[in-house]
Design a protein around this motif. Structure first.
Motif, PDB file in Angstrom:
ATOM      1  N   HIS A 270      18.380 -31.862  29.335  1.00 35.90           N
ATOM      2  CA  HIS A 270      17.339 -30.883  29.630  1.00 35.90           C
ATOM      3  C   HIS A 270      16.764 -30.444  28.295  1.00 35.90           C
ATOM      4  CE1 HIS A 270      16.123 -27.792  32.896  1.00 35.90           C
ATOM      5  NE2 HIS A 270      15.131 -27.995  32.053  1.00 35.90           N
ATOM      6  N   ALA A 271      15.469 -30.681  28.092  1.00 37.35           N
ATOM      7  CA  ALA A 271      14.836 -30.413  26.805  1.00 37.35           C
ATOM      8  C   ALA A 271      13.677 -29.449  26.966  1.00 37.35           C
ATOM      9  CB  ALA A 271      14.348 -31.725  26.178  1.00 37.35           C
ATOM     10  N   TRP A 272      13.585 -28.502  26.040  1.00 38.17           N
ATOM     11  CA  TRP A 272      12.451 -27.580  25.958  1.00 38.17           C
ATOM     12  C   TRP A 272      11.791 -27.789  24.600  1.00 38.17           C
ATOM     13  CZ3 TRP A 272      17.010 -26.423  28.324  1.00 38.17           C
ATOM     14  CH2 TRP A 272      16.941 -25.972  29.659  1.00 38.17           C
ATOM     15  N   LEU A 273      10.530 -28.211  24.608  1.00 40.15           N
ATOM     16  CA  LEU A 273       9.817 -28.551  23.386  1.00 40.15           C
ATOM     17  C   LEU A 273       8.631 -27.620  23.222  1.00 40.15           C
ATOM     18  CD1 LEU A 273       9.657 -32.434  23.908  1.00 40.15           C
ATOM     19  CD2 LEU A 273      11.571 -31.076  23.044  1.00 40.15           C
ATOM     20  N   ARG A 274       8.435 -27.122  22.024  1.00 37.98           N
ATOM     21  CA  ARG A 274       7.329 -26.214  21.727  1.00 37.98           C
ATOM     22  C   ARG A 274       6.640 -26.674  20.448  1.00 37.98           C
ATOM     23  NH1 ARG A 274      11.538 -23.230  24.342  1.00 37.98           N
ATOM     24  NH2 ARG A 274      10.807 -21.441  25.562  1.00 37.98           N
TER      25      ARG A 274
ATOM     26  N   GLY B 230      12.931 -39.123  36.023  1.00 32.63           N
ATOM     27  CA  GLY B 230      12.824 -37.966  35.149  1.00 32.63           C
ATOM     28  C   GLY B 230      11.681 -37.045  35.541  1.00 32.63           C
ATOM     29  N   TRP B 231      11.707 -35.822  35.004  1.00 33.48           N
ATOM     30  CA  TRP B 231      10.648 -34.836  35.228  1.00 33.48           C
ATOM     31  C   TRP B 231      10.087 -34.407  33.876  1.00 33.48           C
ATOM     32  CZ3 TRP B 231      15.133 -34.825  38.126  1.00 33.48           C
ATOM     33  CH2 TRP B 231      14.985 -34.868  39.535  1.00 33.48           C
ATOM     34  N   THR B 232       8.768 -34.486  33.728  1.00 36.76           N
ATOM     35  CA  THR B 232       8.104 -34.056  32.497  1.00 36.76           C
ATOM     36  C   THR B 232       6.962 -33.120  32.848  1.00 36.76           C
ATOM     37  OG1 THR B 232       8.631 -36.116  31.328  1.00 36.76           O
ATOM     38  CG2 THR B 232       6.827 -34.777  30.454  1.00 36.76           C
ATOM     39  N   GLU B 233       6.969 -31.918  32.260  1.00 37.50           N
ATOM     40  CA  GLU B 233       5.874 -30.970  32.432  1.00 37.50           C
ATOM     41  C   GLU B 233       5.243 -30.731  31.063  1.00 37.50           C
ATOM     42  OE1 GLU B 233       4.857 -26.644  34.500  1.00 37.50           O
ATOM     43  OE2 GLU B 233       6.944 -27.267  34.258  1.00 37.50           O
TER      44      GLU B 233
ATOM     45  N   GLY C  91       2.254 -45.151  15.806  1.00 38.68           N
ATOM     46  CA  GLY C  91       1.374 -46.088  16.470  1.00 38.68           C
ATOM     47  C   GLY C  91       2.020 -47.451  16.676  1.00 38.68           C
ATOM     48  N   GLY C  92       1.392 -48.257  17.551  1.00 35.68           N
ATOM     49  CA  GLY C  92       1.871 -49.602  17.835  1.00 35.68           C
ATOM     50  C   GLY C  92       2.212 -49.785  19.300  1.00 35.68           C
ATOM     51  N   LEU C  93       2.144 -51.022  19.758  1.00 35.51           N
ATOM     52  CA  LEU C  93       2.447 -51.295  21.159  1.00 35.51           C
ATOM     53  C   LEU C  93       3.893 -50.970  21.506  1.00 35.51           C
ATOM     54  CD1 LEU C  93       0.485 -54.650  21.616  1.00 35.51           C
ATOM     55  CD2 LEU C  93      -0.133 -52.382  22.501  1.00 35.51           C
ATOM     56  N   ASP C  94       4.785 -51.011  20.503  1.00 29.99           N
ATOM     57  CA  ASP C  94       6.189 -50.678  20.728  1.00 29.99           C
ATOM     58  C   ASP C  94       6.527 -49.296  20.159  1.00 29.99           C
ATOM     59  OD1 ASP C  94       5.891 -51.271  18.074  1.00 29.99           O
ATOM     60  OD2 ASP C  94       7.719 -52.478  17.913  1.00 29.99           O
ATOM     61  N   GLY C  95       5.517 -48.458  19.963  1.00 27.29           N
ATOM     62  CA  GLY C  95       5.722 -47.189  19.279  1.00 27.29           C
ATOM     63  C   GLY C  95       5.702 -45.981  20.174  1.00 27.29           C
ATOM     64  N   THR C  96       6.210 -46.092  21.401  1.00 32.60           N
ATOM     65  CA  THR C  96       6.205 -44.944  22.310  1.00 32.60           C
ATOM     66  C   THR C  96       6.805 -43.722  21.620  1.00 32.60           C
ATOM     67  OG1 THR C  96       6.404 -46.404  24.219  1.00 32.60           O
ATOM     68  CG2 THR C  96       6.975 -44.094  24.547  1.00 32.60           C
ATOM     69  N   ASN C  97       6.090 -42.611  21.658  1.00 34.37           N
ATOM     70  CA  ASN C  97       6.497 -41.425  20.904  1.00 34.37           C
ATOM     71  C   ASN C  97       7.635 -40.656  21.561  1.00 34.37           C
ATOM     72  OD1 ASN C  97       3.370 -40.254  19.379  1.00 34.37           O
ATOM     73  ND2 ASN C  97       4.328 -42.259  19.371  1.00 34.37           N
ATOM     74  N   ILE C  98       7.517 -40.379  22.859  1.00 33.16           N
ATOM     75  CA  ILE C  98       8.518 -39.593  23.578  1.00 33.16           C
ATOM     76  C   ILE C  98       8.919 -40.355  24.830  1.00 33.16           C
ATOM     77  CG2 ILE C  98       9.000 -37.422  24.788  1.00 33.16           C
ATOM     78  CD1 ILE C  98       6.912 -36.073  23.024  1.00 33.16           C
ATOM     79  N   ILE C  99      10.218 -40.524  25.028  1.00 31.90           N
ATOM     80  CA  ILE C  99      10.747 -41.185  26.223  1.00 31.90           C
ATOM     81  C   ILE C  99      11.653 -40.204  26.944  1.00 31.90           C
ATOM     82  CG2 ILE C  99      12.149 -43.073  27.123  1.00 31.90           C
ATOM     83  CD1 ILE C  99      11.323 -44.712  24.665  1.00 31.90           C
ATOM     84  N   ASN C 100      11.333 -39.934  28.189  1.00 32.93           N
ATOM     85  CA  ASN C 100      12.179 -39.134  29.064  1.00 32.93           C
ATOM     86  C   ASN C 100      12.808 -40.080  30.071  1.00 32.93           C
ATOM     87  OD1 ASN C 100      13.398 -37.436  30.897  1.00 32.93           O
ATOM     88  ND2 ASN C 100      11.525 -36.391  31.523  1.00 32.93           N
ATOM     89  N   ASP C 101      14.070 -40.397  29.855  1.00 34.33           N
ATOM     90  CA  ASP C 101      14.782 -41.354  30.696  1.00 34.33           C
ATOM     91  C   ASP C 101      15.756 -40.592  31.587  1.00 34.33           C
ATOM     92  OD1 ASP C 101      16.132 -43.449  31.845  1.00 34.33           O
ATOM     93  OD2 ASP C 101      16.778 -44.376  29.973  1.00 34.33           O
ATOM     94  N   GLY C 102      15.246 -40.192  32.771  1.00 35.91           N
ATOM     95  CA  GLY C 102      16.112 -39.529  33.739  1.00 35.91           C
ATOM     96  C   GLY C 102      16.465 -38.105  33.387  1.00 35.91           C
ATOM     97  N   GLY C 103      15.704 -37.479  32.478  1.00 38.27           N
ATOM     98  CA  GLY C 103      15.986 -36.102  32.090  1.00 38.27           C
ATOM     99  C   GLY C 103      14.939 -35.131  32.606  1.00 38.27           C
ATOM    100  N   VAL C 104      14.997 -33.897  32.113  1.00 35.49           N
ATOM    101  CA  VAL C 104      14.033 -32.854  32.441  1.00 35.49           C
ATOM    102  C   VAL C 104      13.444 -32.357  31.128  1.00 35.49           C
ATOM    103  CG1 VAL C 104      13.651 -30.639  33.574  1.00 35.49           C
ATOM    104  CG2 VAL C 104      15.402 -32.197  34.457  1.00 35.49           C
ATOM    105  N   VAL C 105      12.149 -32.577  30.930  1.00 38.66           N
ATOM    106  CA  VAL C 105      11.494 -32.244  29.660  1.00 38.66           C
ATOM    107  C   VAL C 105      10.322 -31.314  29.930  1.00 38.66           C
ATOM    108  CG1 VAL C 105      10.234 -33.137  27.670  1.00 38.66           C
ATOM    109  CG2 VAL C 105      12.187 -34.414  28.575  1.00 38.66           C
ATOM    110  N   TRP C 106      10.373 -30.125  29.347  1.00 40.87           N
ATOM    111  CA  TRP C 106       9.304 -29.123  29.433  1.00 40.87           C
ATOM    112  C   TRP C 106       8.687 -28.994  28.046  1.00 40.87           C
ATOM    113  CZ3 TRP C 106       8.578 -24.450  26.891  1.00 40.87           C
ATOM    114  CH2 TRP C 106       7.635 -23.565  27.439  1.00 40.87           C
ATOM    115  N   MET C 107       7.349 -29.085  27.962  1.00 37.68           N
ATOM    116  CA  MET C 107       6.711 -29.072  26.649  1.00 37.68           C
ATOM    117  C   MET C 107       5.507 -28.143  26.647  1.00 37.68           C
ATOM    118  SD  MET C 107       5.701 -32.152  24.030  1.00 37.68           S
ATOM    119  CE  MET C 107       5.591 -33.299  25.358  1.00 37.68           C
TER     120      MET C 107
END
Length: 633
Positions: free
Chosen positions: A499-503, A544-547, A510-526
């Motif tokens: 469970h992550a809270w990001l502020r 996962g849930w991302t808001e 950058g790049g095709l393999d450069g995904t910045n944030i991955i939420n794998d089955g977690g709960v991420v609030w930003m």
């Protein structure tokens, strides 16, 4: 009888808002006022002993402060309790044309006061406002003024300074105003022009938390936010206009005695706020767009007034100034699922970032940032130290530092840049230990660092990382834990079953393999996100849930950038990817060069749909893409 009941309820609501309009300080929310005393043995400079300031409220301390902040060094300055009388502008780097990565830290907000003397020359014309404290020199490039921090102090405007701007704040990549008050000595009869001005070009990303502004024509002016701004726990009092907001996310804004609490000029998210005063409207939506949730107003004819119909209030549970966007219409059946479930945000549970009081000055373990500090830092942790200060302006870490035993905080003074040389191994690893919460603060990976991961969470203990830089991943031992991040420049972030809270996050990769944030089955609030470079910025998968409550996604690549990353305009990655998961998002994507074409690529039960720029535009007050909310814990 019914009319009497309505009157009584109205009075009770007004009384409630009156009580709750008090400043949302750390003391209010966490039970103590921070009191910082510099750790014995650090190189933290003291405005009194190193620069000759007096702080008695009578002596003019202008020269001492100008000397301290005018050069490239020192980068960190401690201001003991006292009232420091100043009669001229204080501008960072004026003698060096730069002053990146700077920390101005007071002993406490209530007792450390920088006061502009009554009737100071240059501050008398409201038509030509002049900043009292300014964190960028005119010669400093507007997107290279990085990591500017102000902690635990008050900026006060004396009487007869109607043209004074309390603080002109500028920072890039990361930066924060934390536990600060900006006030007029007489907030009713001798107002200044602007309390906090973010009106210098290309401000952000940066944040303000635990901020009080009192006694200005305009309390807060976020007018030049090119890279996003995030505010939380902010109180504005005795202003004609409380906040003028460009692209920004705001949570827990409280206003009192403001004719207009909020004017929206960009894409704004407003959460859990209480606006009190007297006027025709609480929120002026003549420009920009707004997502509002859990808004309370008192004393205004309408709560929100835009080009269309007004929202009367006094309570607004949910408001979106534009139609909600979705790939699957709400409630619509398809082979891919049952639609979004609701035209609303995910409403994930919100937790405050953990806080803790500073220890006594002699209770810190101090590690000097010179040479390879790996062994010295691990030795301090294993000695049983609870709080560790890293002092100096250099140093390297070449092996993994295990966060264990009793350690609860590692804090960098000098806004310390460290060269990380751990390769595939993490720089810091959160293991099991005695402290339920561990905070890493003001730590930076310097240029030349070679480390795939800065923070690895291998324990269910809570991890806090703020005001620095560094990537993150979850180890299996950390599944089910909590992580809080604030005002960081960092990538990549891989949250797995946590469970992550990001502020106020800044992820540039950058790049095709450069995904910045991955939420794998977690709960991420930003709350607040800014990026550059072409890559998928948020991937949510495996249920996962991302808001995402506000983000700006800039693209400024030229042909050279495309060639280096193996991307062409014909194979651009999607901005967001949702794979059998749940999201709600507020965002704006723009150039100045070629922007993202696919904003959201969403897959459900084998069917994939794209929300594209050509059909749906480059922004969404709200994109809703979920079939269920997470279980409440």
């Amino acid at each position: 009888m019914r009319n009497l009941m309505v009157i009584v309820l109205g009075l009770l609501l007004a009384a409630s808002l009156q009580t709750q309009a008090s400043a949302r300080s750390i003391e209010d929310l966490h039970g103590y006022e921070p009191r910082f005393l510099p750790p014995v043995g650090t190189e933290l400079k003291n405005i009194k002993t190193d620069f000759g300031a007096v702080g008695d409220g009578k002596t003019d301390d202008t020269a001492a402060f100008q000397k301290a902040i005018g050069g490239d060094a020192p980068r960190s300055i401690y201001i003991p309790a006292g009232t420091y009388l100043i009669s001229q502008q204080l501008r960072y780097g004026v003698n060096a044309a730069k002053k990146k990565r700077t920390l101005l830290i007071g002993e406490s907000q209530s007792k450390t006061i920088l006061k502009l003397a009554d009737g100071s020359a240059g501050f008398g014309d409201r038509a030509k406002p002049l900043p009292f404290v300014h964190t960028r020199h005119p010669k400093q490039q507007g997107e290279q003024n990085m990591a500017m921090f102000l902690y635990h102090l008050t900026i006060e405007i004396g009487k007869n300074n109607p043209g004074a701007i309390g603080l002109s704040y500028h920072s890039n990549n990361t930066g924060a105003i934390r536990d600060v008050a900006i006030r007029a000595s007489d907030p009713v009869n001798h107002r200044g022009a602007i309390g906090l001005a973010c009106s210098d070009w290309e401000v952000g990303p940066a944040s303000a938390r635990y901020l009080t502004v009192d006694g200005f024509e305009t309390g807060i002016a976020l007018t030049r936010i090119g890279n996003y701004f995030t505010m939380e726990h902010v109180t504005v009092r005795n202003c004609d206009t409380g906040v003028v907001a460009n692209t920004s996310s705001i949570r827990d804004l409280r206003t009192d005695n403001c004719k207009l609490p909020l004017r929206v000029q960009g894409m704004v998210v407003l959460l859990e706020s209480q606006l009190r005063g007297k006027g025709p409207m609480a929120v002026d939506l003549a420009e920009g767009s707004l997502l509002a949730r859990d808004l309370q107003t008192a004393g205004y004819a309408v709560a929100i007034k835009g080009p269309g119909d007004a929202v009367t209030g006094p309570k607004v549970a949910f408001f979106a100034s534009e139609a909600v966007k979705t790939n699957w219409p709400s409630g619509a059946g398809s082979s891919a699922g049952a639609g979004t479930g609701a035209d609303s945000t995910l409403n994930l549970p919100i937790e405050q970032s953990p806080e803790m009081q500073y220890p006594a000055a002699d209770q810190w373990a101090v590690v000097m940032a010179k040479g390879d500090i790996s062994d010295a830092l691990q030795k301090a942790i294993d000695s049983g130290a609870r709080d560790i200060a890293i002092s100096g302006t250099g140093g390297t870490i070449s092996k993994t530092i295990h966060l264990r035993n009793k350690v609860q905080r590692i804090m960098g003074f000098g806004v310390t840049p460290i060269i990380y040389r751990t390769g595939a191994q993490p720089v810091f690893r959160l293991d099991d230990g005695a402290a339920p919460v561990v905070i890493l603060e003001l730590l930076y990976g310097n240029y030349g660092s070679q480390a795939d991961t800065v923070m690895e969470q291998a324990s269910k203990r809570t991890l806090v990382f703020r005001h620095g830089s560094g990537s993150y991943r979850t180890a299996p031992e950390g599944y089910g834990g909590k992580v809080f991040m604030e005002s960081n420049v960092t990538h990549p972030l891989v949250f797995t079953k946590v469970h992550a809270w990001l502020r106020d996050m800044n992820t540039e990769r950058g790049g095709l393999d450069g995904t910045n944030i991955i939420n794998d089955g977690g709960v991420v609030w930003m709350l607040g996100h800014k990026t550059e470079d072409f890559a998928t910025k948020i991937l949510t998968k495996n249920g996962g849930w991302t808001e995402l409550l506000g983000g700006t996604y800039r693209q400024n690549w030229d042909q050279k950038d495309f060639a280096e990353k193996g991307i062409t305009p014909a194979n651009l990655p999607p901005l967001f990817i949702v794979e059998n998961a749940h999201v709600s998002m507020t965002y704006v994507s723009w150039g100045p060069n070629k922007p993202f074409e696919v904003l959201v690529r969403e897959t459900r039960d084998g069917q994939t749909l794209d929300l594209d720029r050509k059909t749906h535009g480059g922004s969404a007050v709200l994109f809703s893409g979920f079939t269920q909310r997470p279980p409440v814990k």
